[in-house]
Motif scaffolding. Structure first.
Motif, short mmCIF file in Angstrom:
data_model
loop_
_atom_site.label_atom_id
_atom_site.label_comp_id
_atom_site.label_asym_id
_atom_site.label_seq_id
_atom_site.Cartn_x
_atom_site.Cartn_y
_atom_site.Cartn_z
N UNK A 12 0.64 -1.22 0.00
CA UNK A 12 0.00 0.00 0.00
C UNK A 12 0.72 1.38 0.00
N UNK A 13 0.86 1.93 -1.13
CA UNK A 13 1.38 3.28 -1.27
C UNK A 13 0.40 4.28 -0.68
N UNK A 14 0.86 5.34 -0.19
CA UNK A 14 0.02 6.43 0.29
C UNK A 14 0.21 7.62 -0.64
N UNK A 15 -0.88 8.29 -0.97
CA UNK A 15 -0.76 9.55 -1.69
C UNK A 15 -0.67 10.67 -0.68
N UNK A 16 0.26 11.55 -0.89
CA UNK A 16 0.45 12.66 0.05
C UNK A 16 -0.37 13.87 -0.33
N UNK A 17 -1.15 13.78 -1.43
CA UNK A 17 -1.86 14.96 -1.91
C UNK A 17 -2.80 15.51 -0.87
N UNK A 18 -3.48 14.61 -0.15
CA UNK A 18 -4.40 15.07 0.90
C UNK A 18 -3.65 15.45 2.15
N UNK A 19 -2.68 14.62 2.52
CA UNK A 19 -1.94 14.87 3.75
C UNK A 19 -1.20 16.19 3.70
N UNK A 20 -0.70 16.54 2.53
CA UNK A 20 0.11 17.74 2.41
C UNK A 20 -0.68 18.94 1.92
N UNK A 21 -2.02 18.84 1.94
CA UNK A 21 -2.84 19.95 1.47
C UNK A 21 -2.50 21.22 2.23
N UNK A 22 -2.31 22.28 1.50
CA UNK A 22 -2.04 23.57 2.12
C UNK A 22 -0.56 23.84 2.33
N UNK A 23 0.31 22.87 2.03
CA UNK A 23 1.74 23.09 2.21
C UNK A 23 2.41 23.06 0.84
N UNK A 24 2.78 24.22 0.33
CA UNK A 24 3.41 24.32 -0.97
C UNK A 24 4.86 24.70 -0.81
N UNK A 25 5.80 23.82 -1.17
CA UNK A 25 7.21 24.15 -1.01
C UNK A 25 7.60 25.38 -1.82
N UNK A 26 8.43 26.22 -1.25
CA UNK A 26 8.96 27.39 -1.92
C UNK A 26 10.47 27.28 -1.99
N UNK A 55 4.51 9.08 -3.72
CA UNK A 55 3.70 9.82 -4.67
C UNK A 55 3.52 9.05 -5.96
N UNK A 56 3.30 9.81 -7.04
CA UNK A 56 3.04 9.18 -8.34
C UNK A 56 4.29 8.57 -8.95
N UNK A 57 5.44 9.07 -8.58
CA UNK A 57 6.66 8.51 -9.14
C UNK A 57 7.71 8.35 -8.06
N UNK A 58 8.69 7.52 -8.36
CA UNK A 58 9.76 7.22 -7.42
C UNK A 58 10.96 8.09 -7.77
#
Length: 802
Positions: A42-56, A258-261
């Protein structure tokens, strides 16, 4: 073939919930993997977990000249001949534990605030001085206490590019016992502060003190926008191997999240984050009035001590050296200035002293990585770094070179603390879901923001590599418990606030007794699965006249009570909830009046081997031995029987401590002969409890769910109190698997296949013990035997000593 699985529990009050499951092999096969200080999936998608955190980017422009630190200096190409010139990147830092020997507040008041005062004063007055800072918690505490003038100085130092934020989490988290979602919580909490306050996001992961490293943490860094990673405690055996193959810099290929390694460029510190005899090194730096002979002699000693052997572990002419230690730079100002003069001496006299040109300058980790990332010499590795080991000779020169300590003892140290932390994070994630839902419907009150952030802050501290591991001094552990208590209290308070918001206008919202003397208390469950579920929940209560109403169907639900002691009960309720649905119920109870539809109170029956040793569900049959330990599990679907021999074991003679597990002899079997054993048989659950008062108290309770999602295997809870042995645990021995066996542990992201290593001495048992966050398993070509735990601990595939 006989196989041992051993899970150890250090003596002290502890409770663990463990489930055993037999899984039939599918046509496609059973595959648990995707193919593909001086202390020690089971891979986890971080898209939900990381919502609101955009790296700069750290800074849109870099003013400081070390963005190209060596200017126009030509870097060696792959086909260039060997040169006698190296670039030495000096990286000042201070390793500031969020608790260890002393508490968080003690460290801040006595050392950390002085460190900040010293380093920012020197950097502000000399733009050529650099520094790196890793953990956000102390930075937040200090910076928010400063006046406007000091804060402007800090902003200026950052604007110049002198200070690089590395790591950036609230703490430098443990990687063995901390689960993926909790790590993301604490990373997110620290990074948001850096972004909001300084418009900065680190690009360098900085994990220089955790005791070993898991397979998914580098992917967390990559998903958060990091480019590079610095590690340290990979284990002495592996570090020696990397040095010998000159591969201390490498591209690390971690687990896929994520989607790619994606690979991350990784550097392993050649020795430790503190140079050998650091204080003496600083005090031995010549001053401007010393003779050239003194300065040349210093450079010779420096090269032979810190450079000559270490650079053999690397394949480029770039070399990074950390200057600092635990809570370094806390004594007086001027140390960074002395290091600056050291850099000048080394650069000037290195050729004369050792025949090699050493360009020695203040630098930053990102500058070092940029100087090597295009090299074709750097190889790729795909591995994690568990377990962590240390050769004793490095700290104790009188010891044999072959003597090794395996740092697996901390998997079991202070188990109650680990359980409390795990439970608190589980509660927080439920709260987080409700907060998100309340925000979505526009009902989350602004005054609840600060309490929510305070909970997140206090829980983030718990993932520090000396907190959840249990490796701090007792008074520091007491401080962690205090913070946990505050977080748990605030979670309950916030739950109550959100309850009021979500249940506003509901007929179930009353908690006043009606004319029949019945008190009604609403509660709700949220089904996070995308499908409808029917399952049994448990609710602690002190009332026997109790029932549960489904507010949607207006029907009373099937309930059963088990009397835990003279005053407390456990209420089991069968509920049904649609996918991704929040559903409300009402708990109705009375202290004086019998009520209709009340829960069935199960009778306590003395355990009788002849009549009560077999327990059945729709999916399996569980058999117990006369001492109430597990004997076998039969899968009705696969028609497979797994014979199990459950035992309690102990190690009486050990050299173990809070970090290491090191027995002197084989494990002993405890004669578990319960002085009392009882069975509660119902329609929802069957519950078996046994107690053994030998050498203290050991209890084992087995819960079997008969309705709902009954594929769930039996739940085993063990408790020990006042145990006199140093290491106590339980094991399962089975001969139901073939000789072709593989062992896996679950790191909260995936099952990771582990190497089976032969053991030649009892002290080496630790080499086959691994951290377990969600479970571990043994599989052969046909079956999987798995045990799943509800808080982090350790387990082992324990062979005989040969």
């Amino acid at each position: 073939k006989t196989t041992w699985i051993l899970a150890l529990l250090i003596f002290a009050l502890t409770s663990s919930a463990i489930m055993a499951e037999l899984v039939e092999k599918t046509d496609s096969g059973t595959n648990l993997q995707d193919e593909s200080k001086d202390r020690h999936k089971k891979h986890h998608s971080l898209s939900t977990i990381l919502a609101g955190l955009t790296p700069l980017n750290i800074l849109s422009d870099c003013i400081f000249d070390h963005c190209d630190i060596w200017g126009k200096h030509k870097k060696k190409e792959e086909d260039d001949p060997v040169t006698n010139e190296i670039n030495l990147h000096i990286i000042p830092h201070s390793h500031t534990d969020a608790g260890w020997i002393e508490s968080i507040d003690w460290y801040y008041q006595n050392w950390v605030r002085i460190i900040f005062d010293n380093i920012f004063d020197e950097m502000y007055n000399d733009k050529n001085i650099t520094f790196v800072w890793a953990d956000t918690n102390y930075l937040h505490k200090w910076f928010e206490a400063q006046n406007e003038e000091t804060q402007k100085k800090v902003f200026e130092v950052i604007r110049r590019g002198q200070l690089e934020f590395v790591g950036g989490g609230w703490v430098q988290n443990d990687e063995s016992l901390s689960d993926l979602k909790s790590i993301i919580n604490q990373m997110n909490f620290g990074l948001q502060y850096l972004h909001e306050r300084f418009n900065a996001t680190p690009t360098v992961g900085w994990q220089i003190d955790p005791f070993g490293y898991n397979h998914f943490m580098p992917s967390v860094f990559k998903e958060l926008g990091y480019k590079y990673l610095v590690l340290n405690r990979i284990g002495d055996i592996r570090k020696e191997s990397f040095k010998n193959s000159s591969s201390m810099d490498f591209w690390l290929e971690p687990a896929q999240l994520g989607e790619k390694k994606e690979k991350i460029l990784t550097h392993v510190l050649p020795r430790h984050y503190e140079p050998f005899d650091y204080d003496r090194l600083i005090s031995s730096i010549p001053n401007e009035f010393d003779s050239e002979a003194v300065k040349i002699e210093f450079v010779k000693t420096f090269y032979n001590t810190y450079v000559k052997e270490q650079i053999k572990g690397f394949r480029t002419e770039e070399f990074m050296m950390l200057m600092g230690k635990d809570f370094g730079f806390n004594s007086s100002k001027g140390i960074l200035g002395r290091i600056k003069y050291m850099n000048q001496i080394i650069s000037k006299y290195s050729e004369a002293a050792v025949g090699i040109k050493i360009n020695c300058k203040f630098s930053l980790p990102s500058a070092y990585f940029k100087s090597i990332e295009k090299s074709k010499k750097i190889e790729t590795k795909n591995l994690d770094f568990l377990n962590y080991d240390e050769r004793l000779i490095y700290l104790h020169p009188s010891e044999s070179y072959d003597k090794i300590d395996y740092w697996v003892g901390y998997y079991f140290t202070r188990p109650n603390l680990k359980q409390r932390i795990s439970a608190a994070f589980n509660s927080f994630r439920s709260l987080e879901t409700l907060v998100t839902y309340t925000r979505h419907i526009g009902k989350f009150h602004s005054e609840l923001e600060e309490p929510f952030k305070e909970i997140e802050k206090q829980l983030s501290y718990m993932l520090h590599h000396d907190a959840i591991t249990g490796t701090s001094r007792q008074h520091t552990v007491d401080d962690y418990y205090s913070r946990l208590n505050k977080a748990e209290y605030s979670i309950n308070q916030l739950f109550n606030e959100i309850n009021t918001i979500l249940l506003e206008g509901s007929n179930a919202a009353s908690i006043e007794a009606n004319e029949d003397g019945i008190i009604k208390k609403p509660f709700y469950y949220y089904n996070q699965a995308a499908y409808k579920r029917e399952f049994v929940i448990s609710i602690p209560t002190s009332y026997s006249n109790i029932r549960v109403l489904d507010n949607e169907s207006k029907k009373y639900l099937e309930c059963e009570l088990v009397k835990a002691n003279s005053q407390k009960y456990t209420l089991y309720v069968l509920i049904e909830i649609g996918g991704l649905t929040l559903k409300t119920f009402t708990l109705e109870y009375s202290s004086s009046t019998d009520i209709e539809h009340q829960a069935t109170q199960l009778e306590k029956i003395r355990f009788d081997q002849n009549s009560t040793s077999e327990f059945q569900t729709k999916h399996y049959i569980l058999k117990l031995k006369d001492n109430t330990l597990i004997k076998s599990i039969y899968s009705k679907k696969s028609k497979k029987l797994v014979e199990l021999d459950q035992e309690f074991n102990y190690y009486e003679e050990t050299q173990s401590g809070i970090y290491i597990f090191k027995p002197n002899r084989d494990k002993q079997t405890l004669n578990y002969s319960p002085n009392e054993a009882w069975v509660y048989r119902g329609q929802l659950v069957e519950y078996i409890i046994s107690n053994n008062a030998l050498h203290g108290k050991i209890s084992q309770a087995i819960t079997i769910f008969l309705k709902g999602d009954t594929k769930i295997a039996p739940l085993i809870e063990t408790t020990s109190q006042t145990w006199r042995y140093a290491e106590l645990g339980f094991s399962f021995k089975t001969n139901s698997l073939s000789e072709s066996q593989e062992f896996y542990n679950h790191d909260s992201n995936e099952f990771v296949k582990r190497e089976f290593r032969k053991v030649f001495k009892y002290e080496e048992v630790g080499k086959n013990i691994y951290p377990v966050i969600h479970g571990f398993a043994i599989k052969d070509n046909h079956n999987i035997f798995g045990i799943f735990n509800n808080y982090p601990t350790g387990c082992g595939y324990i062979p005989k000593v040969t």
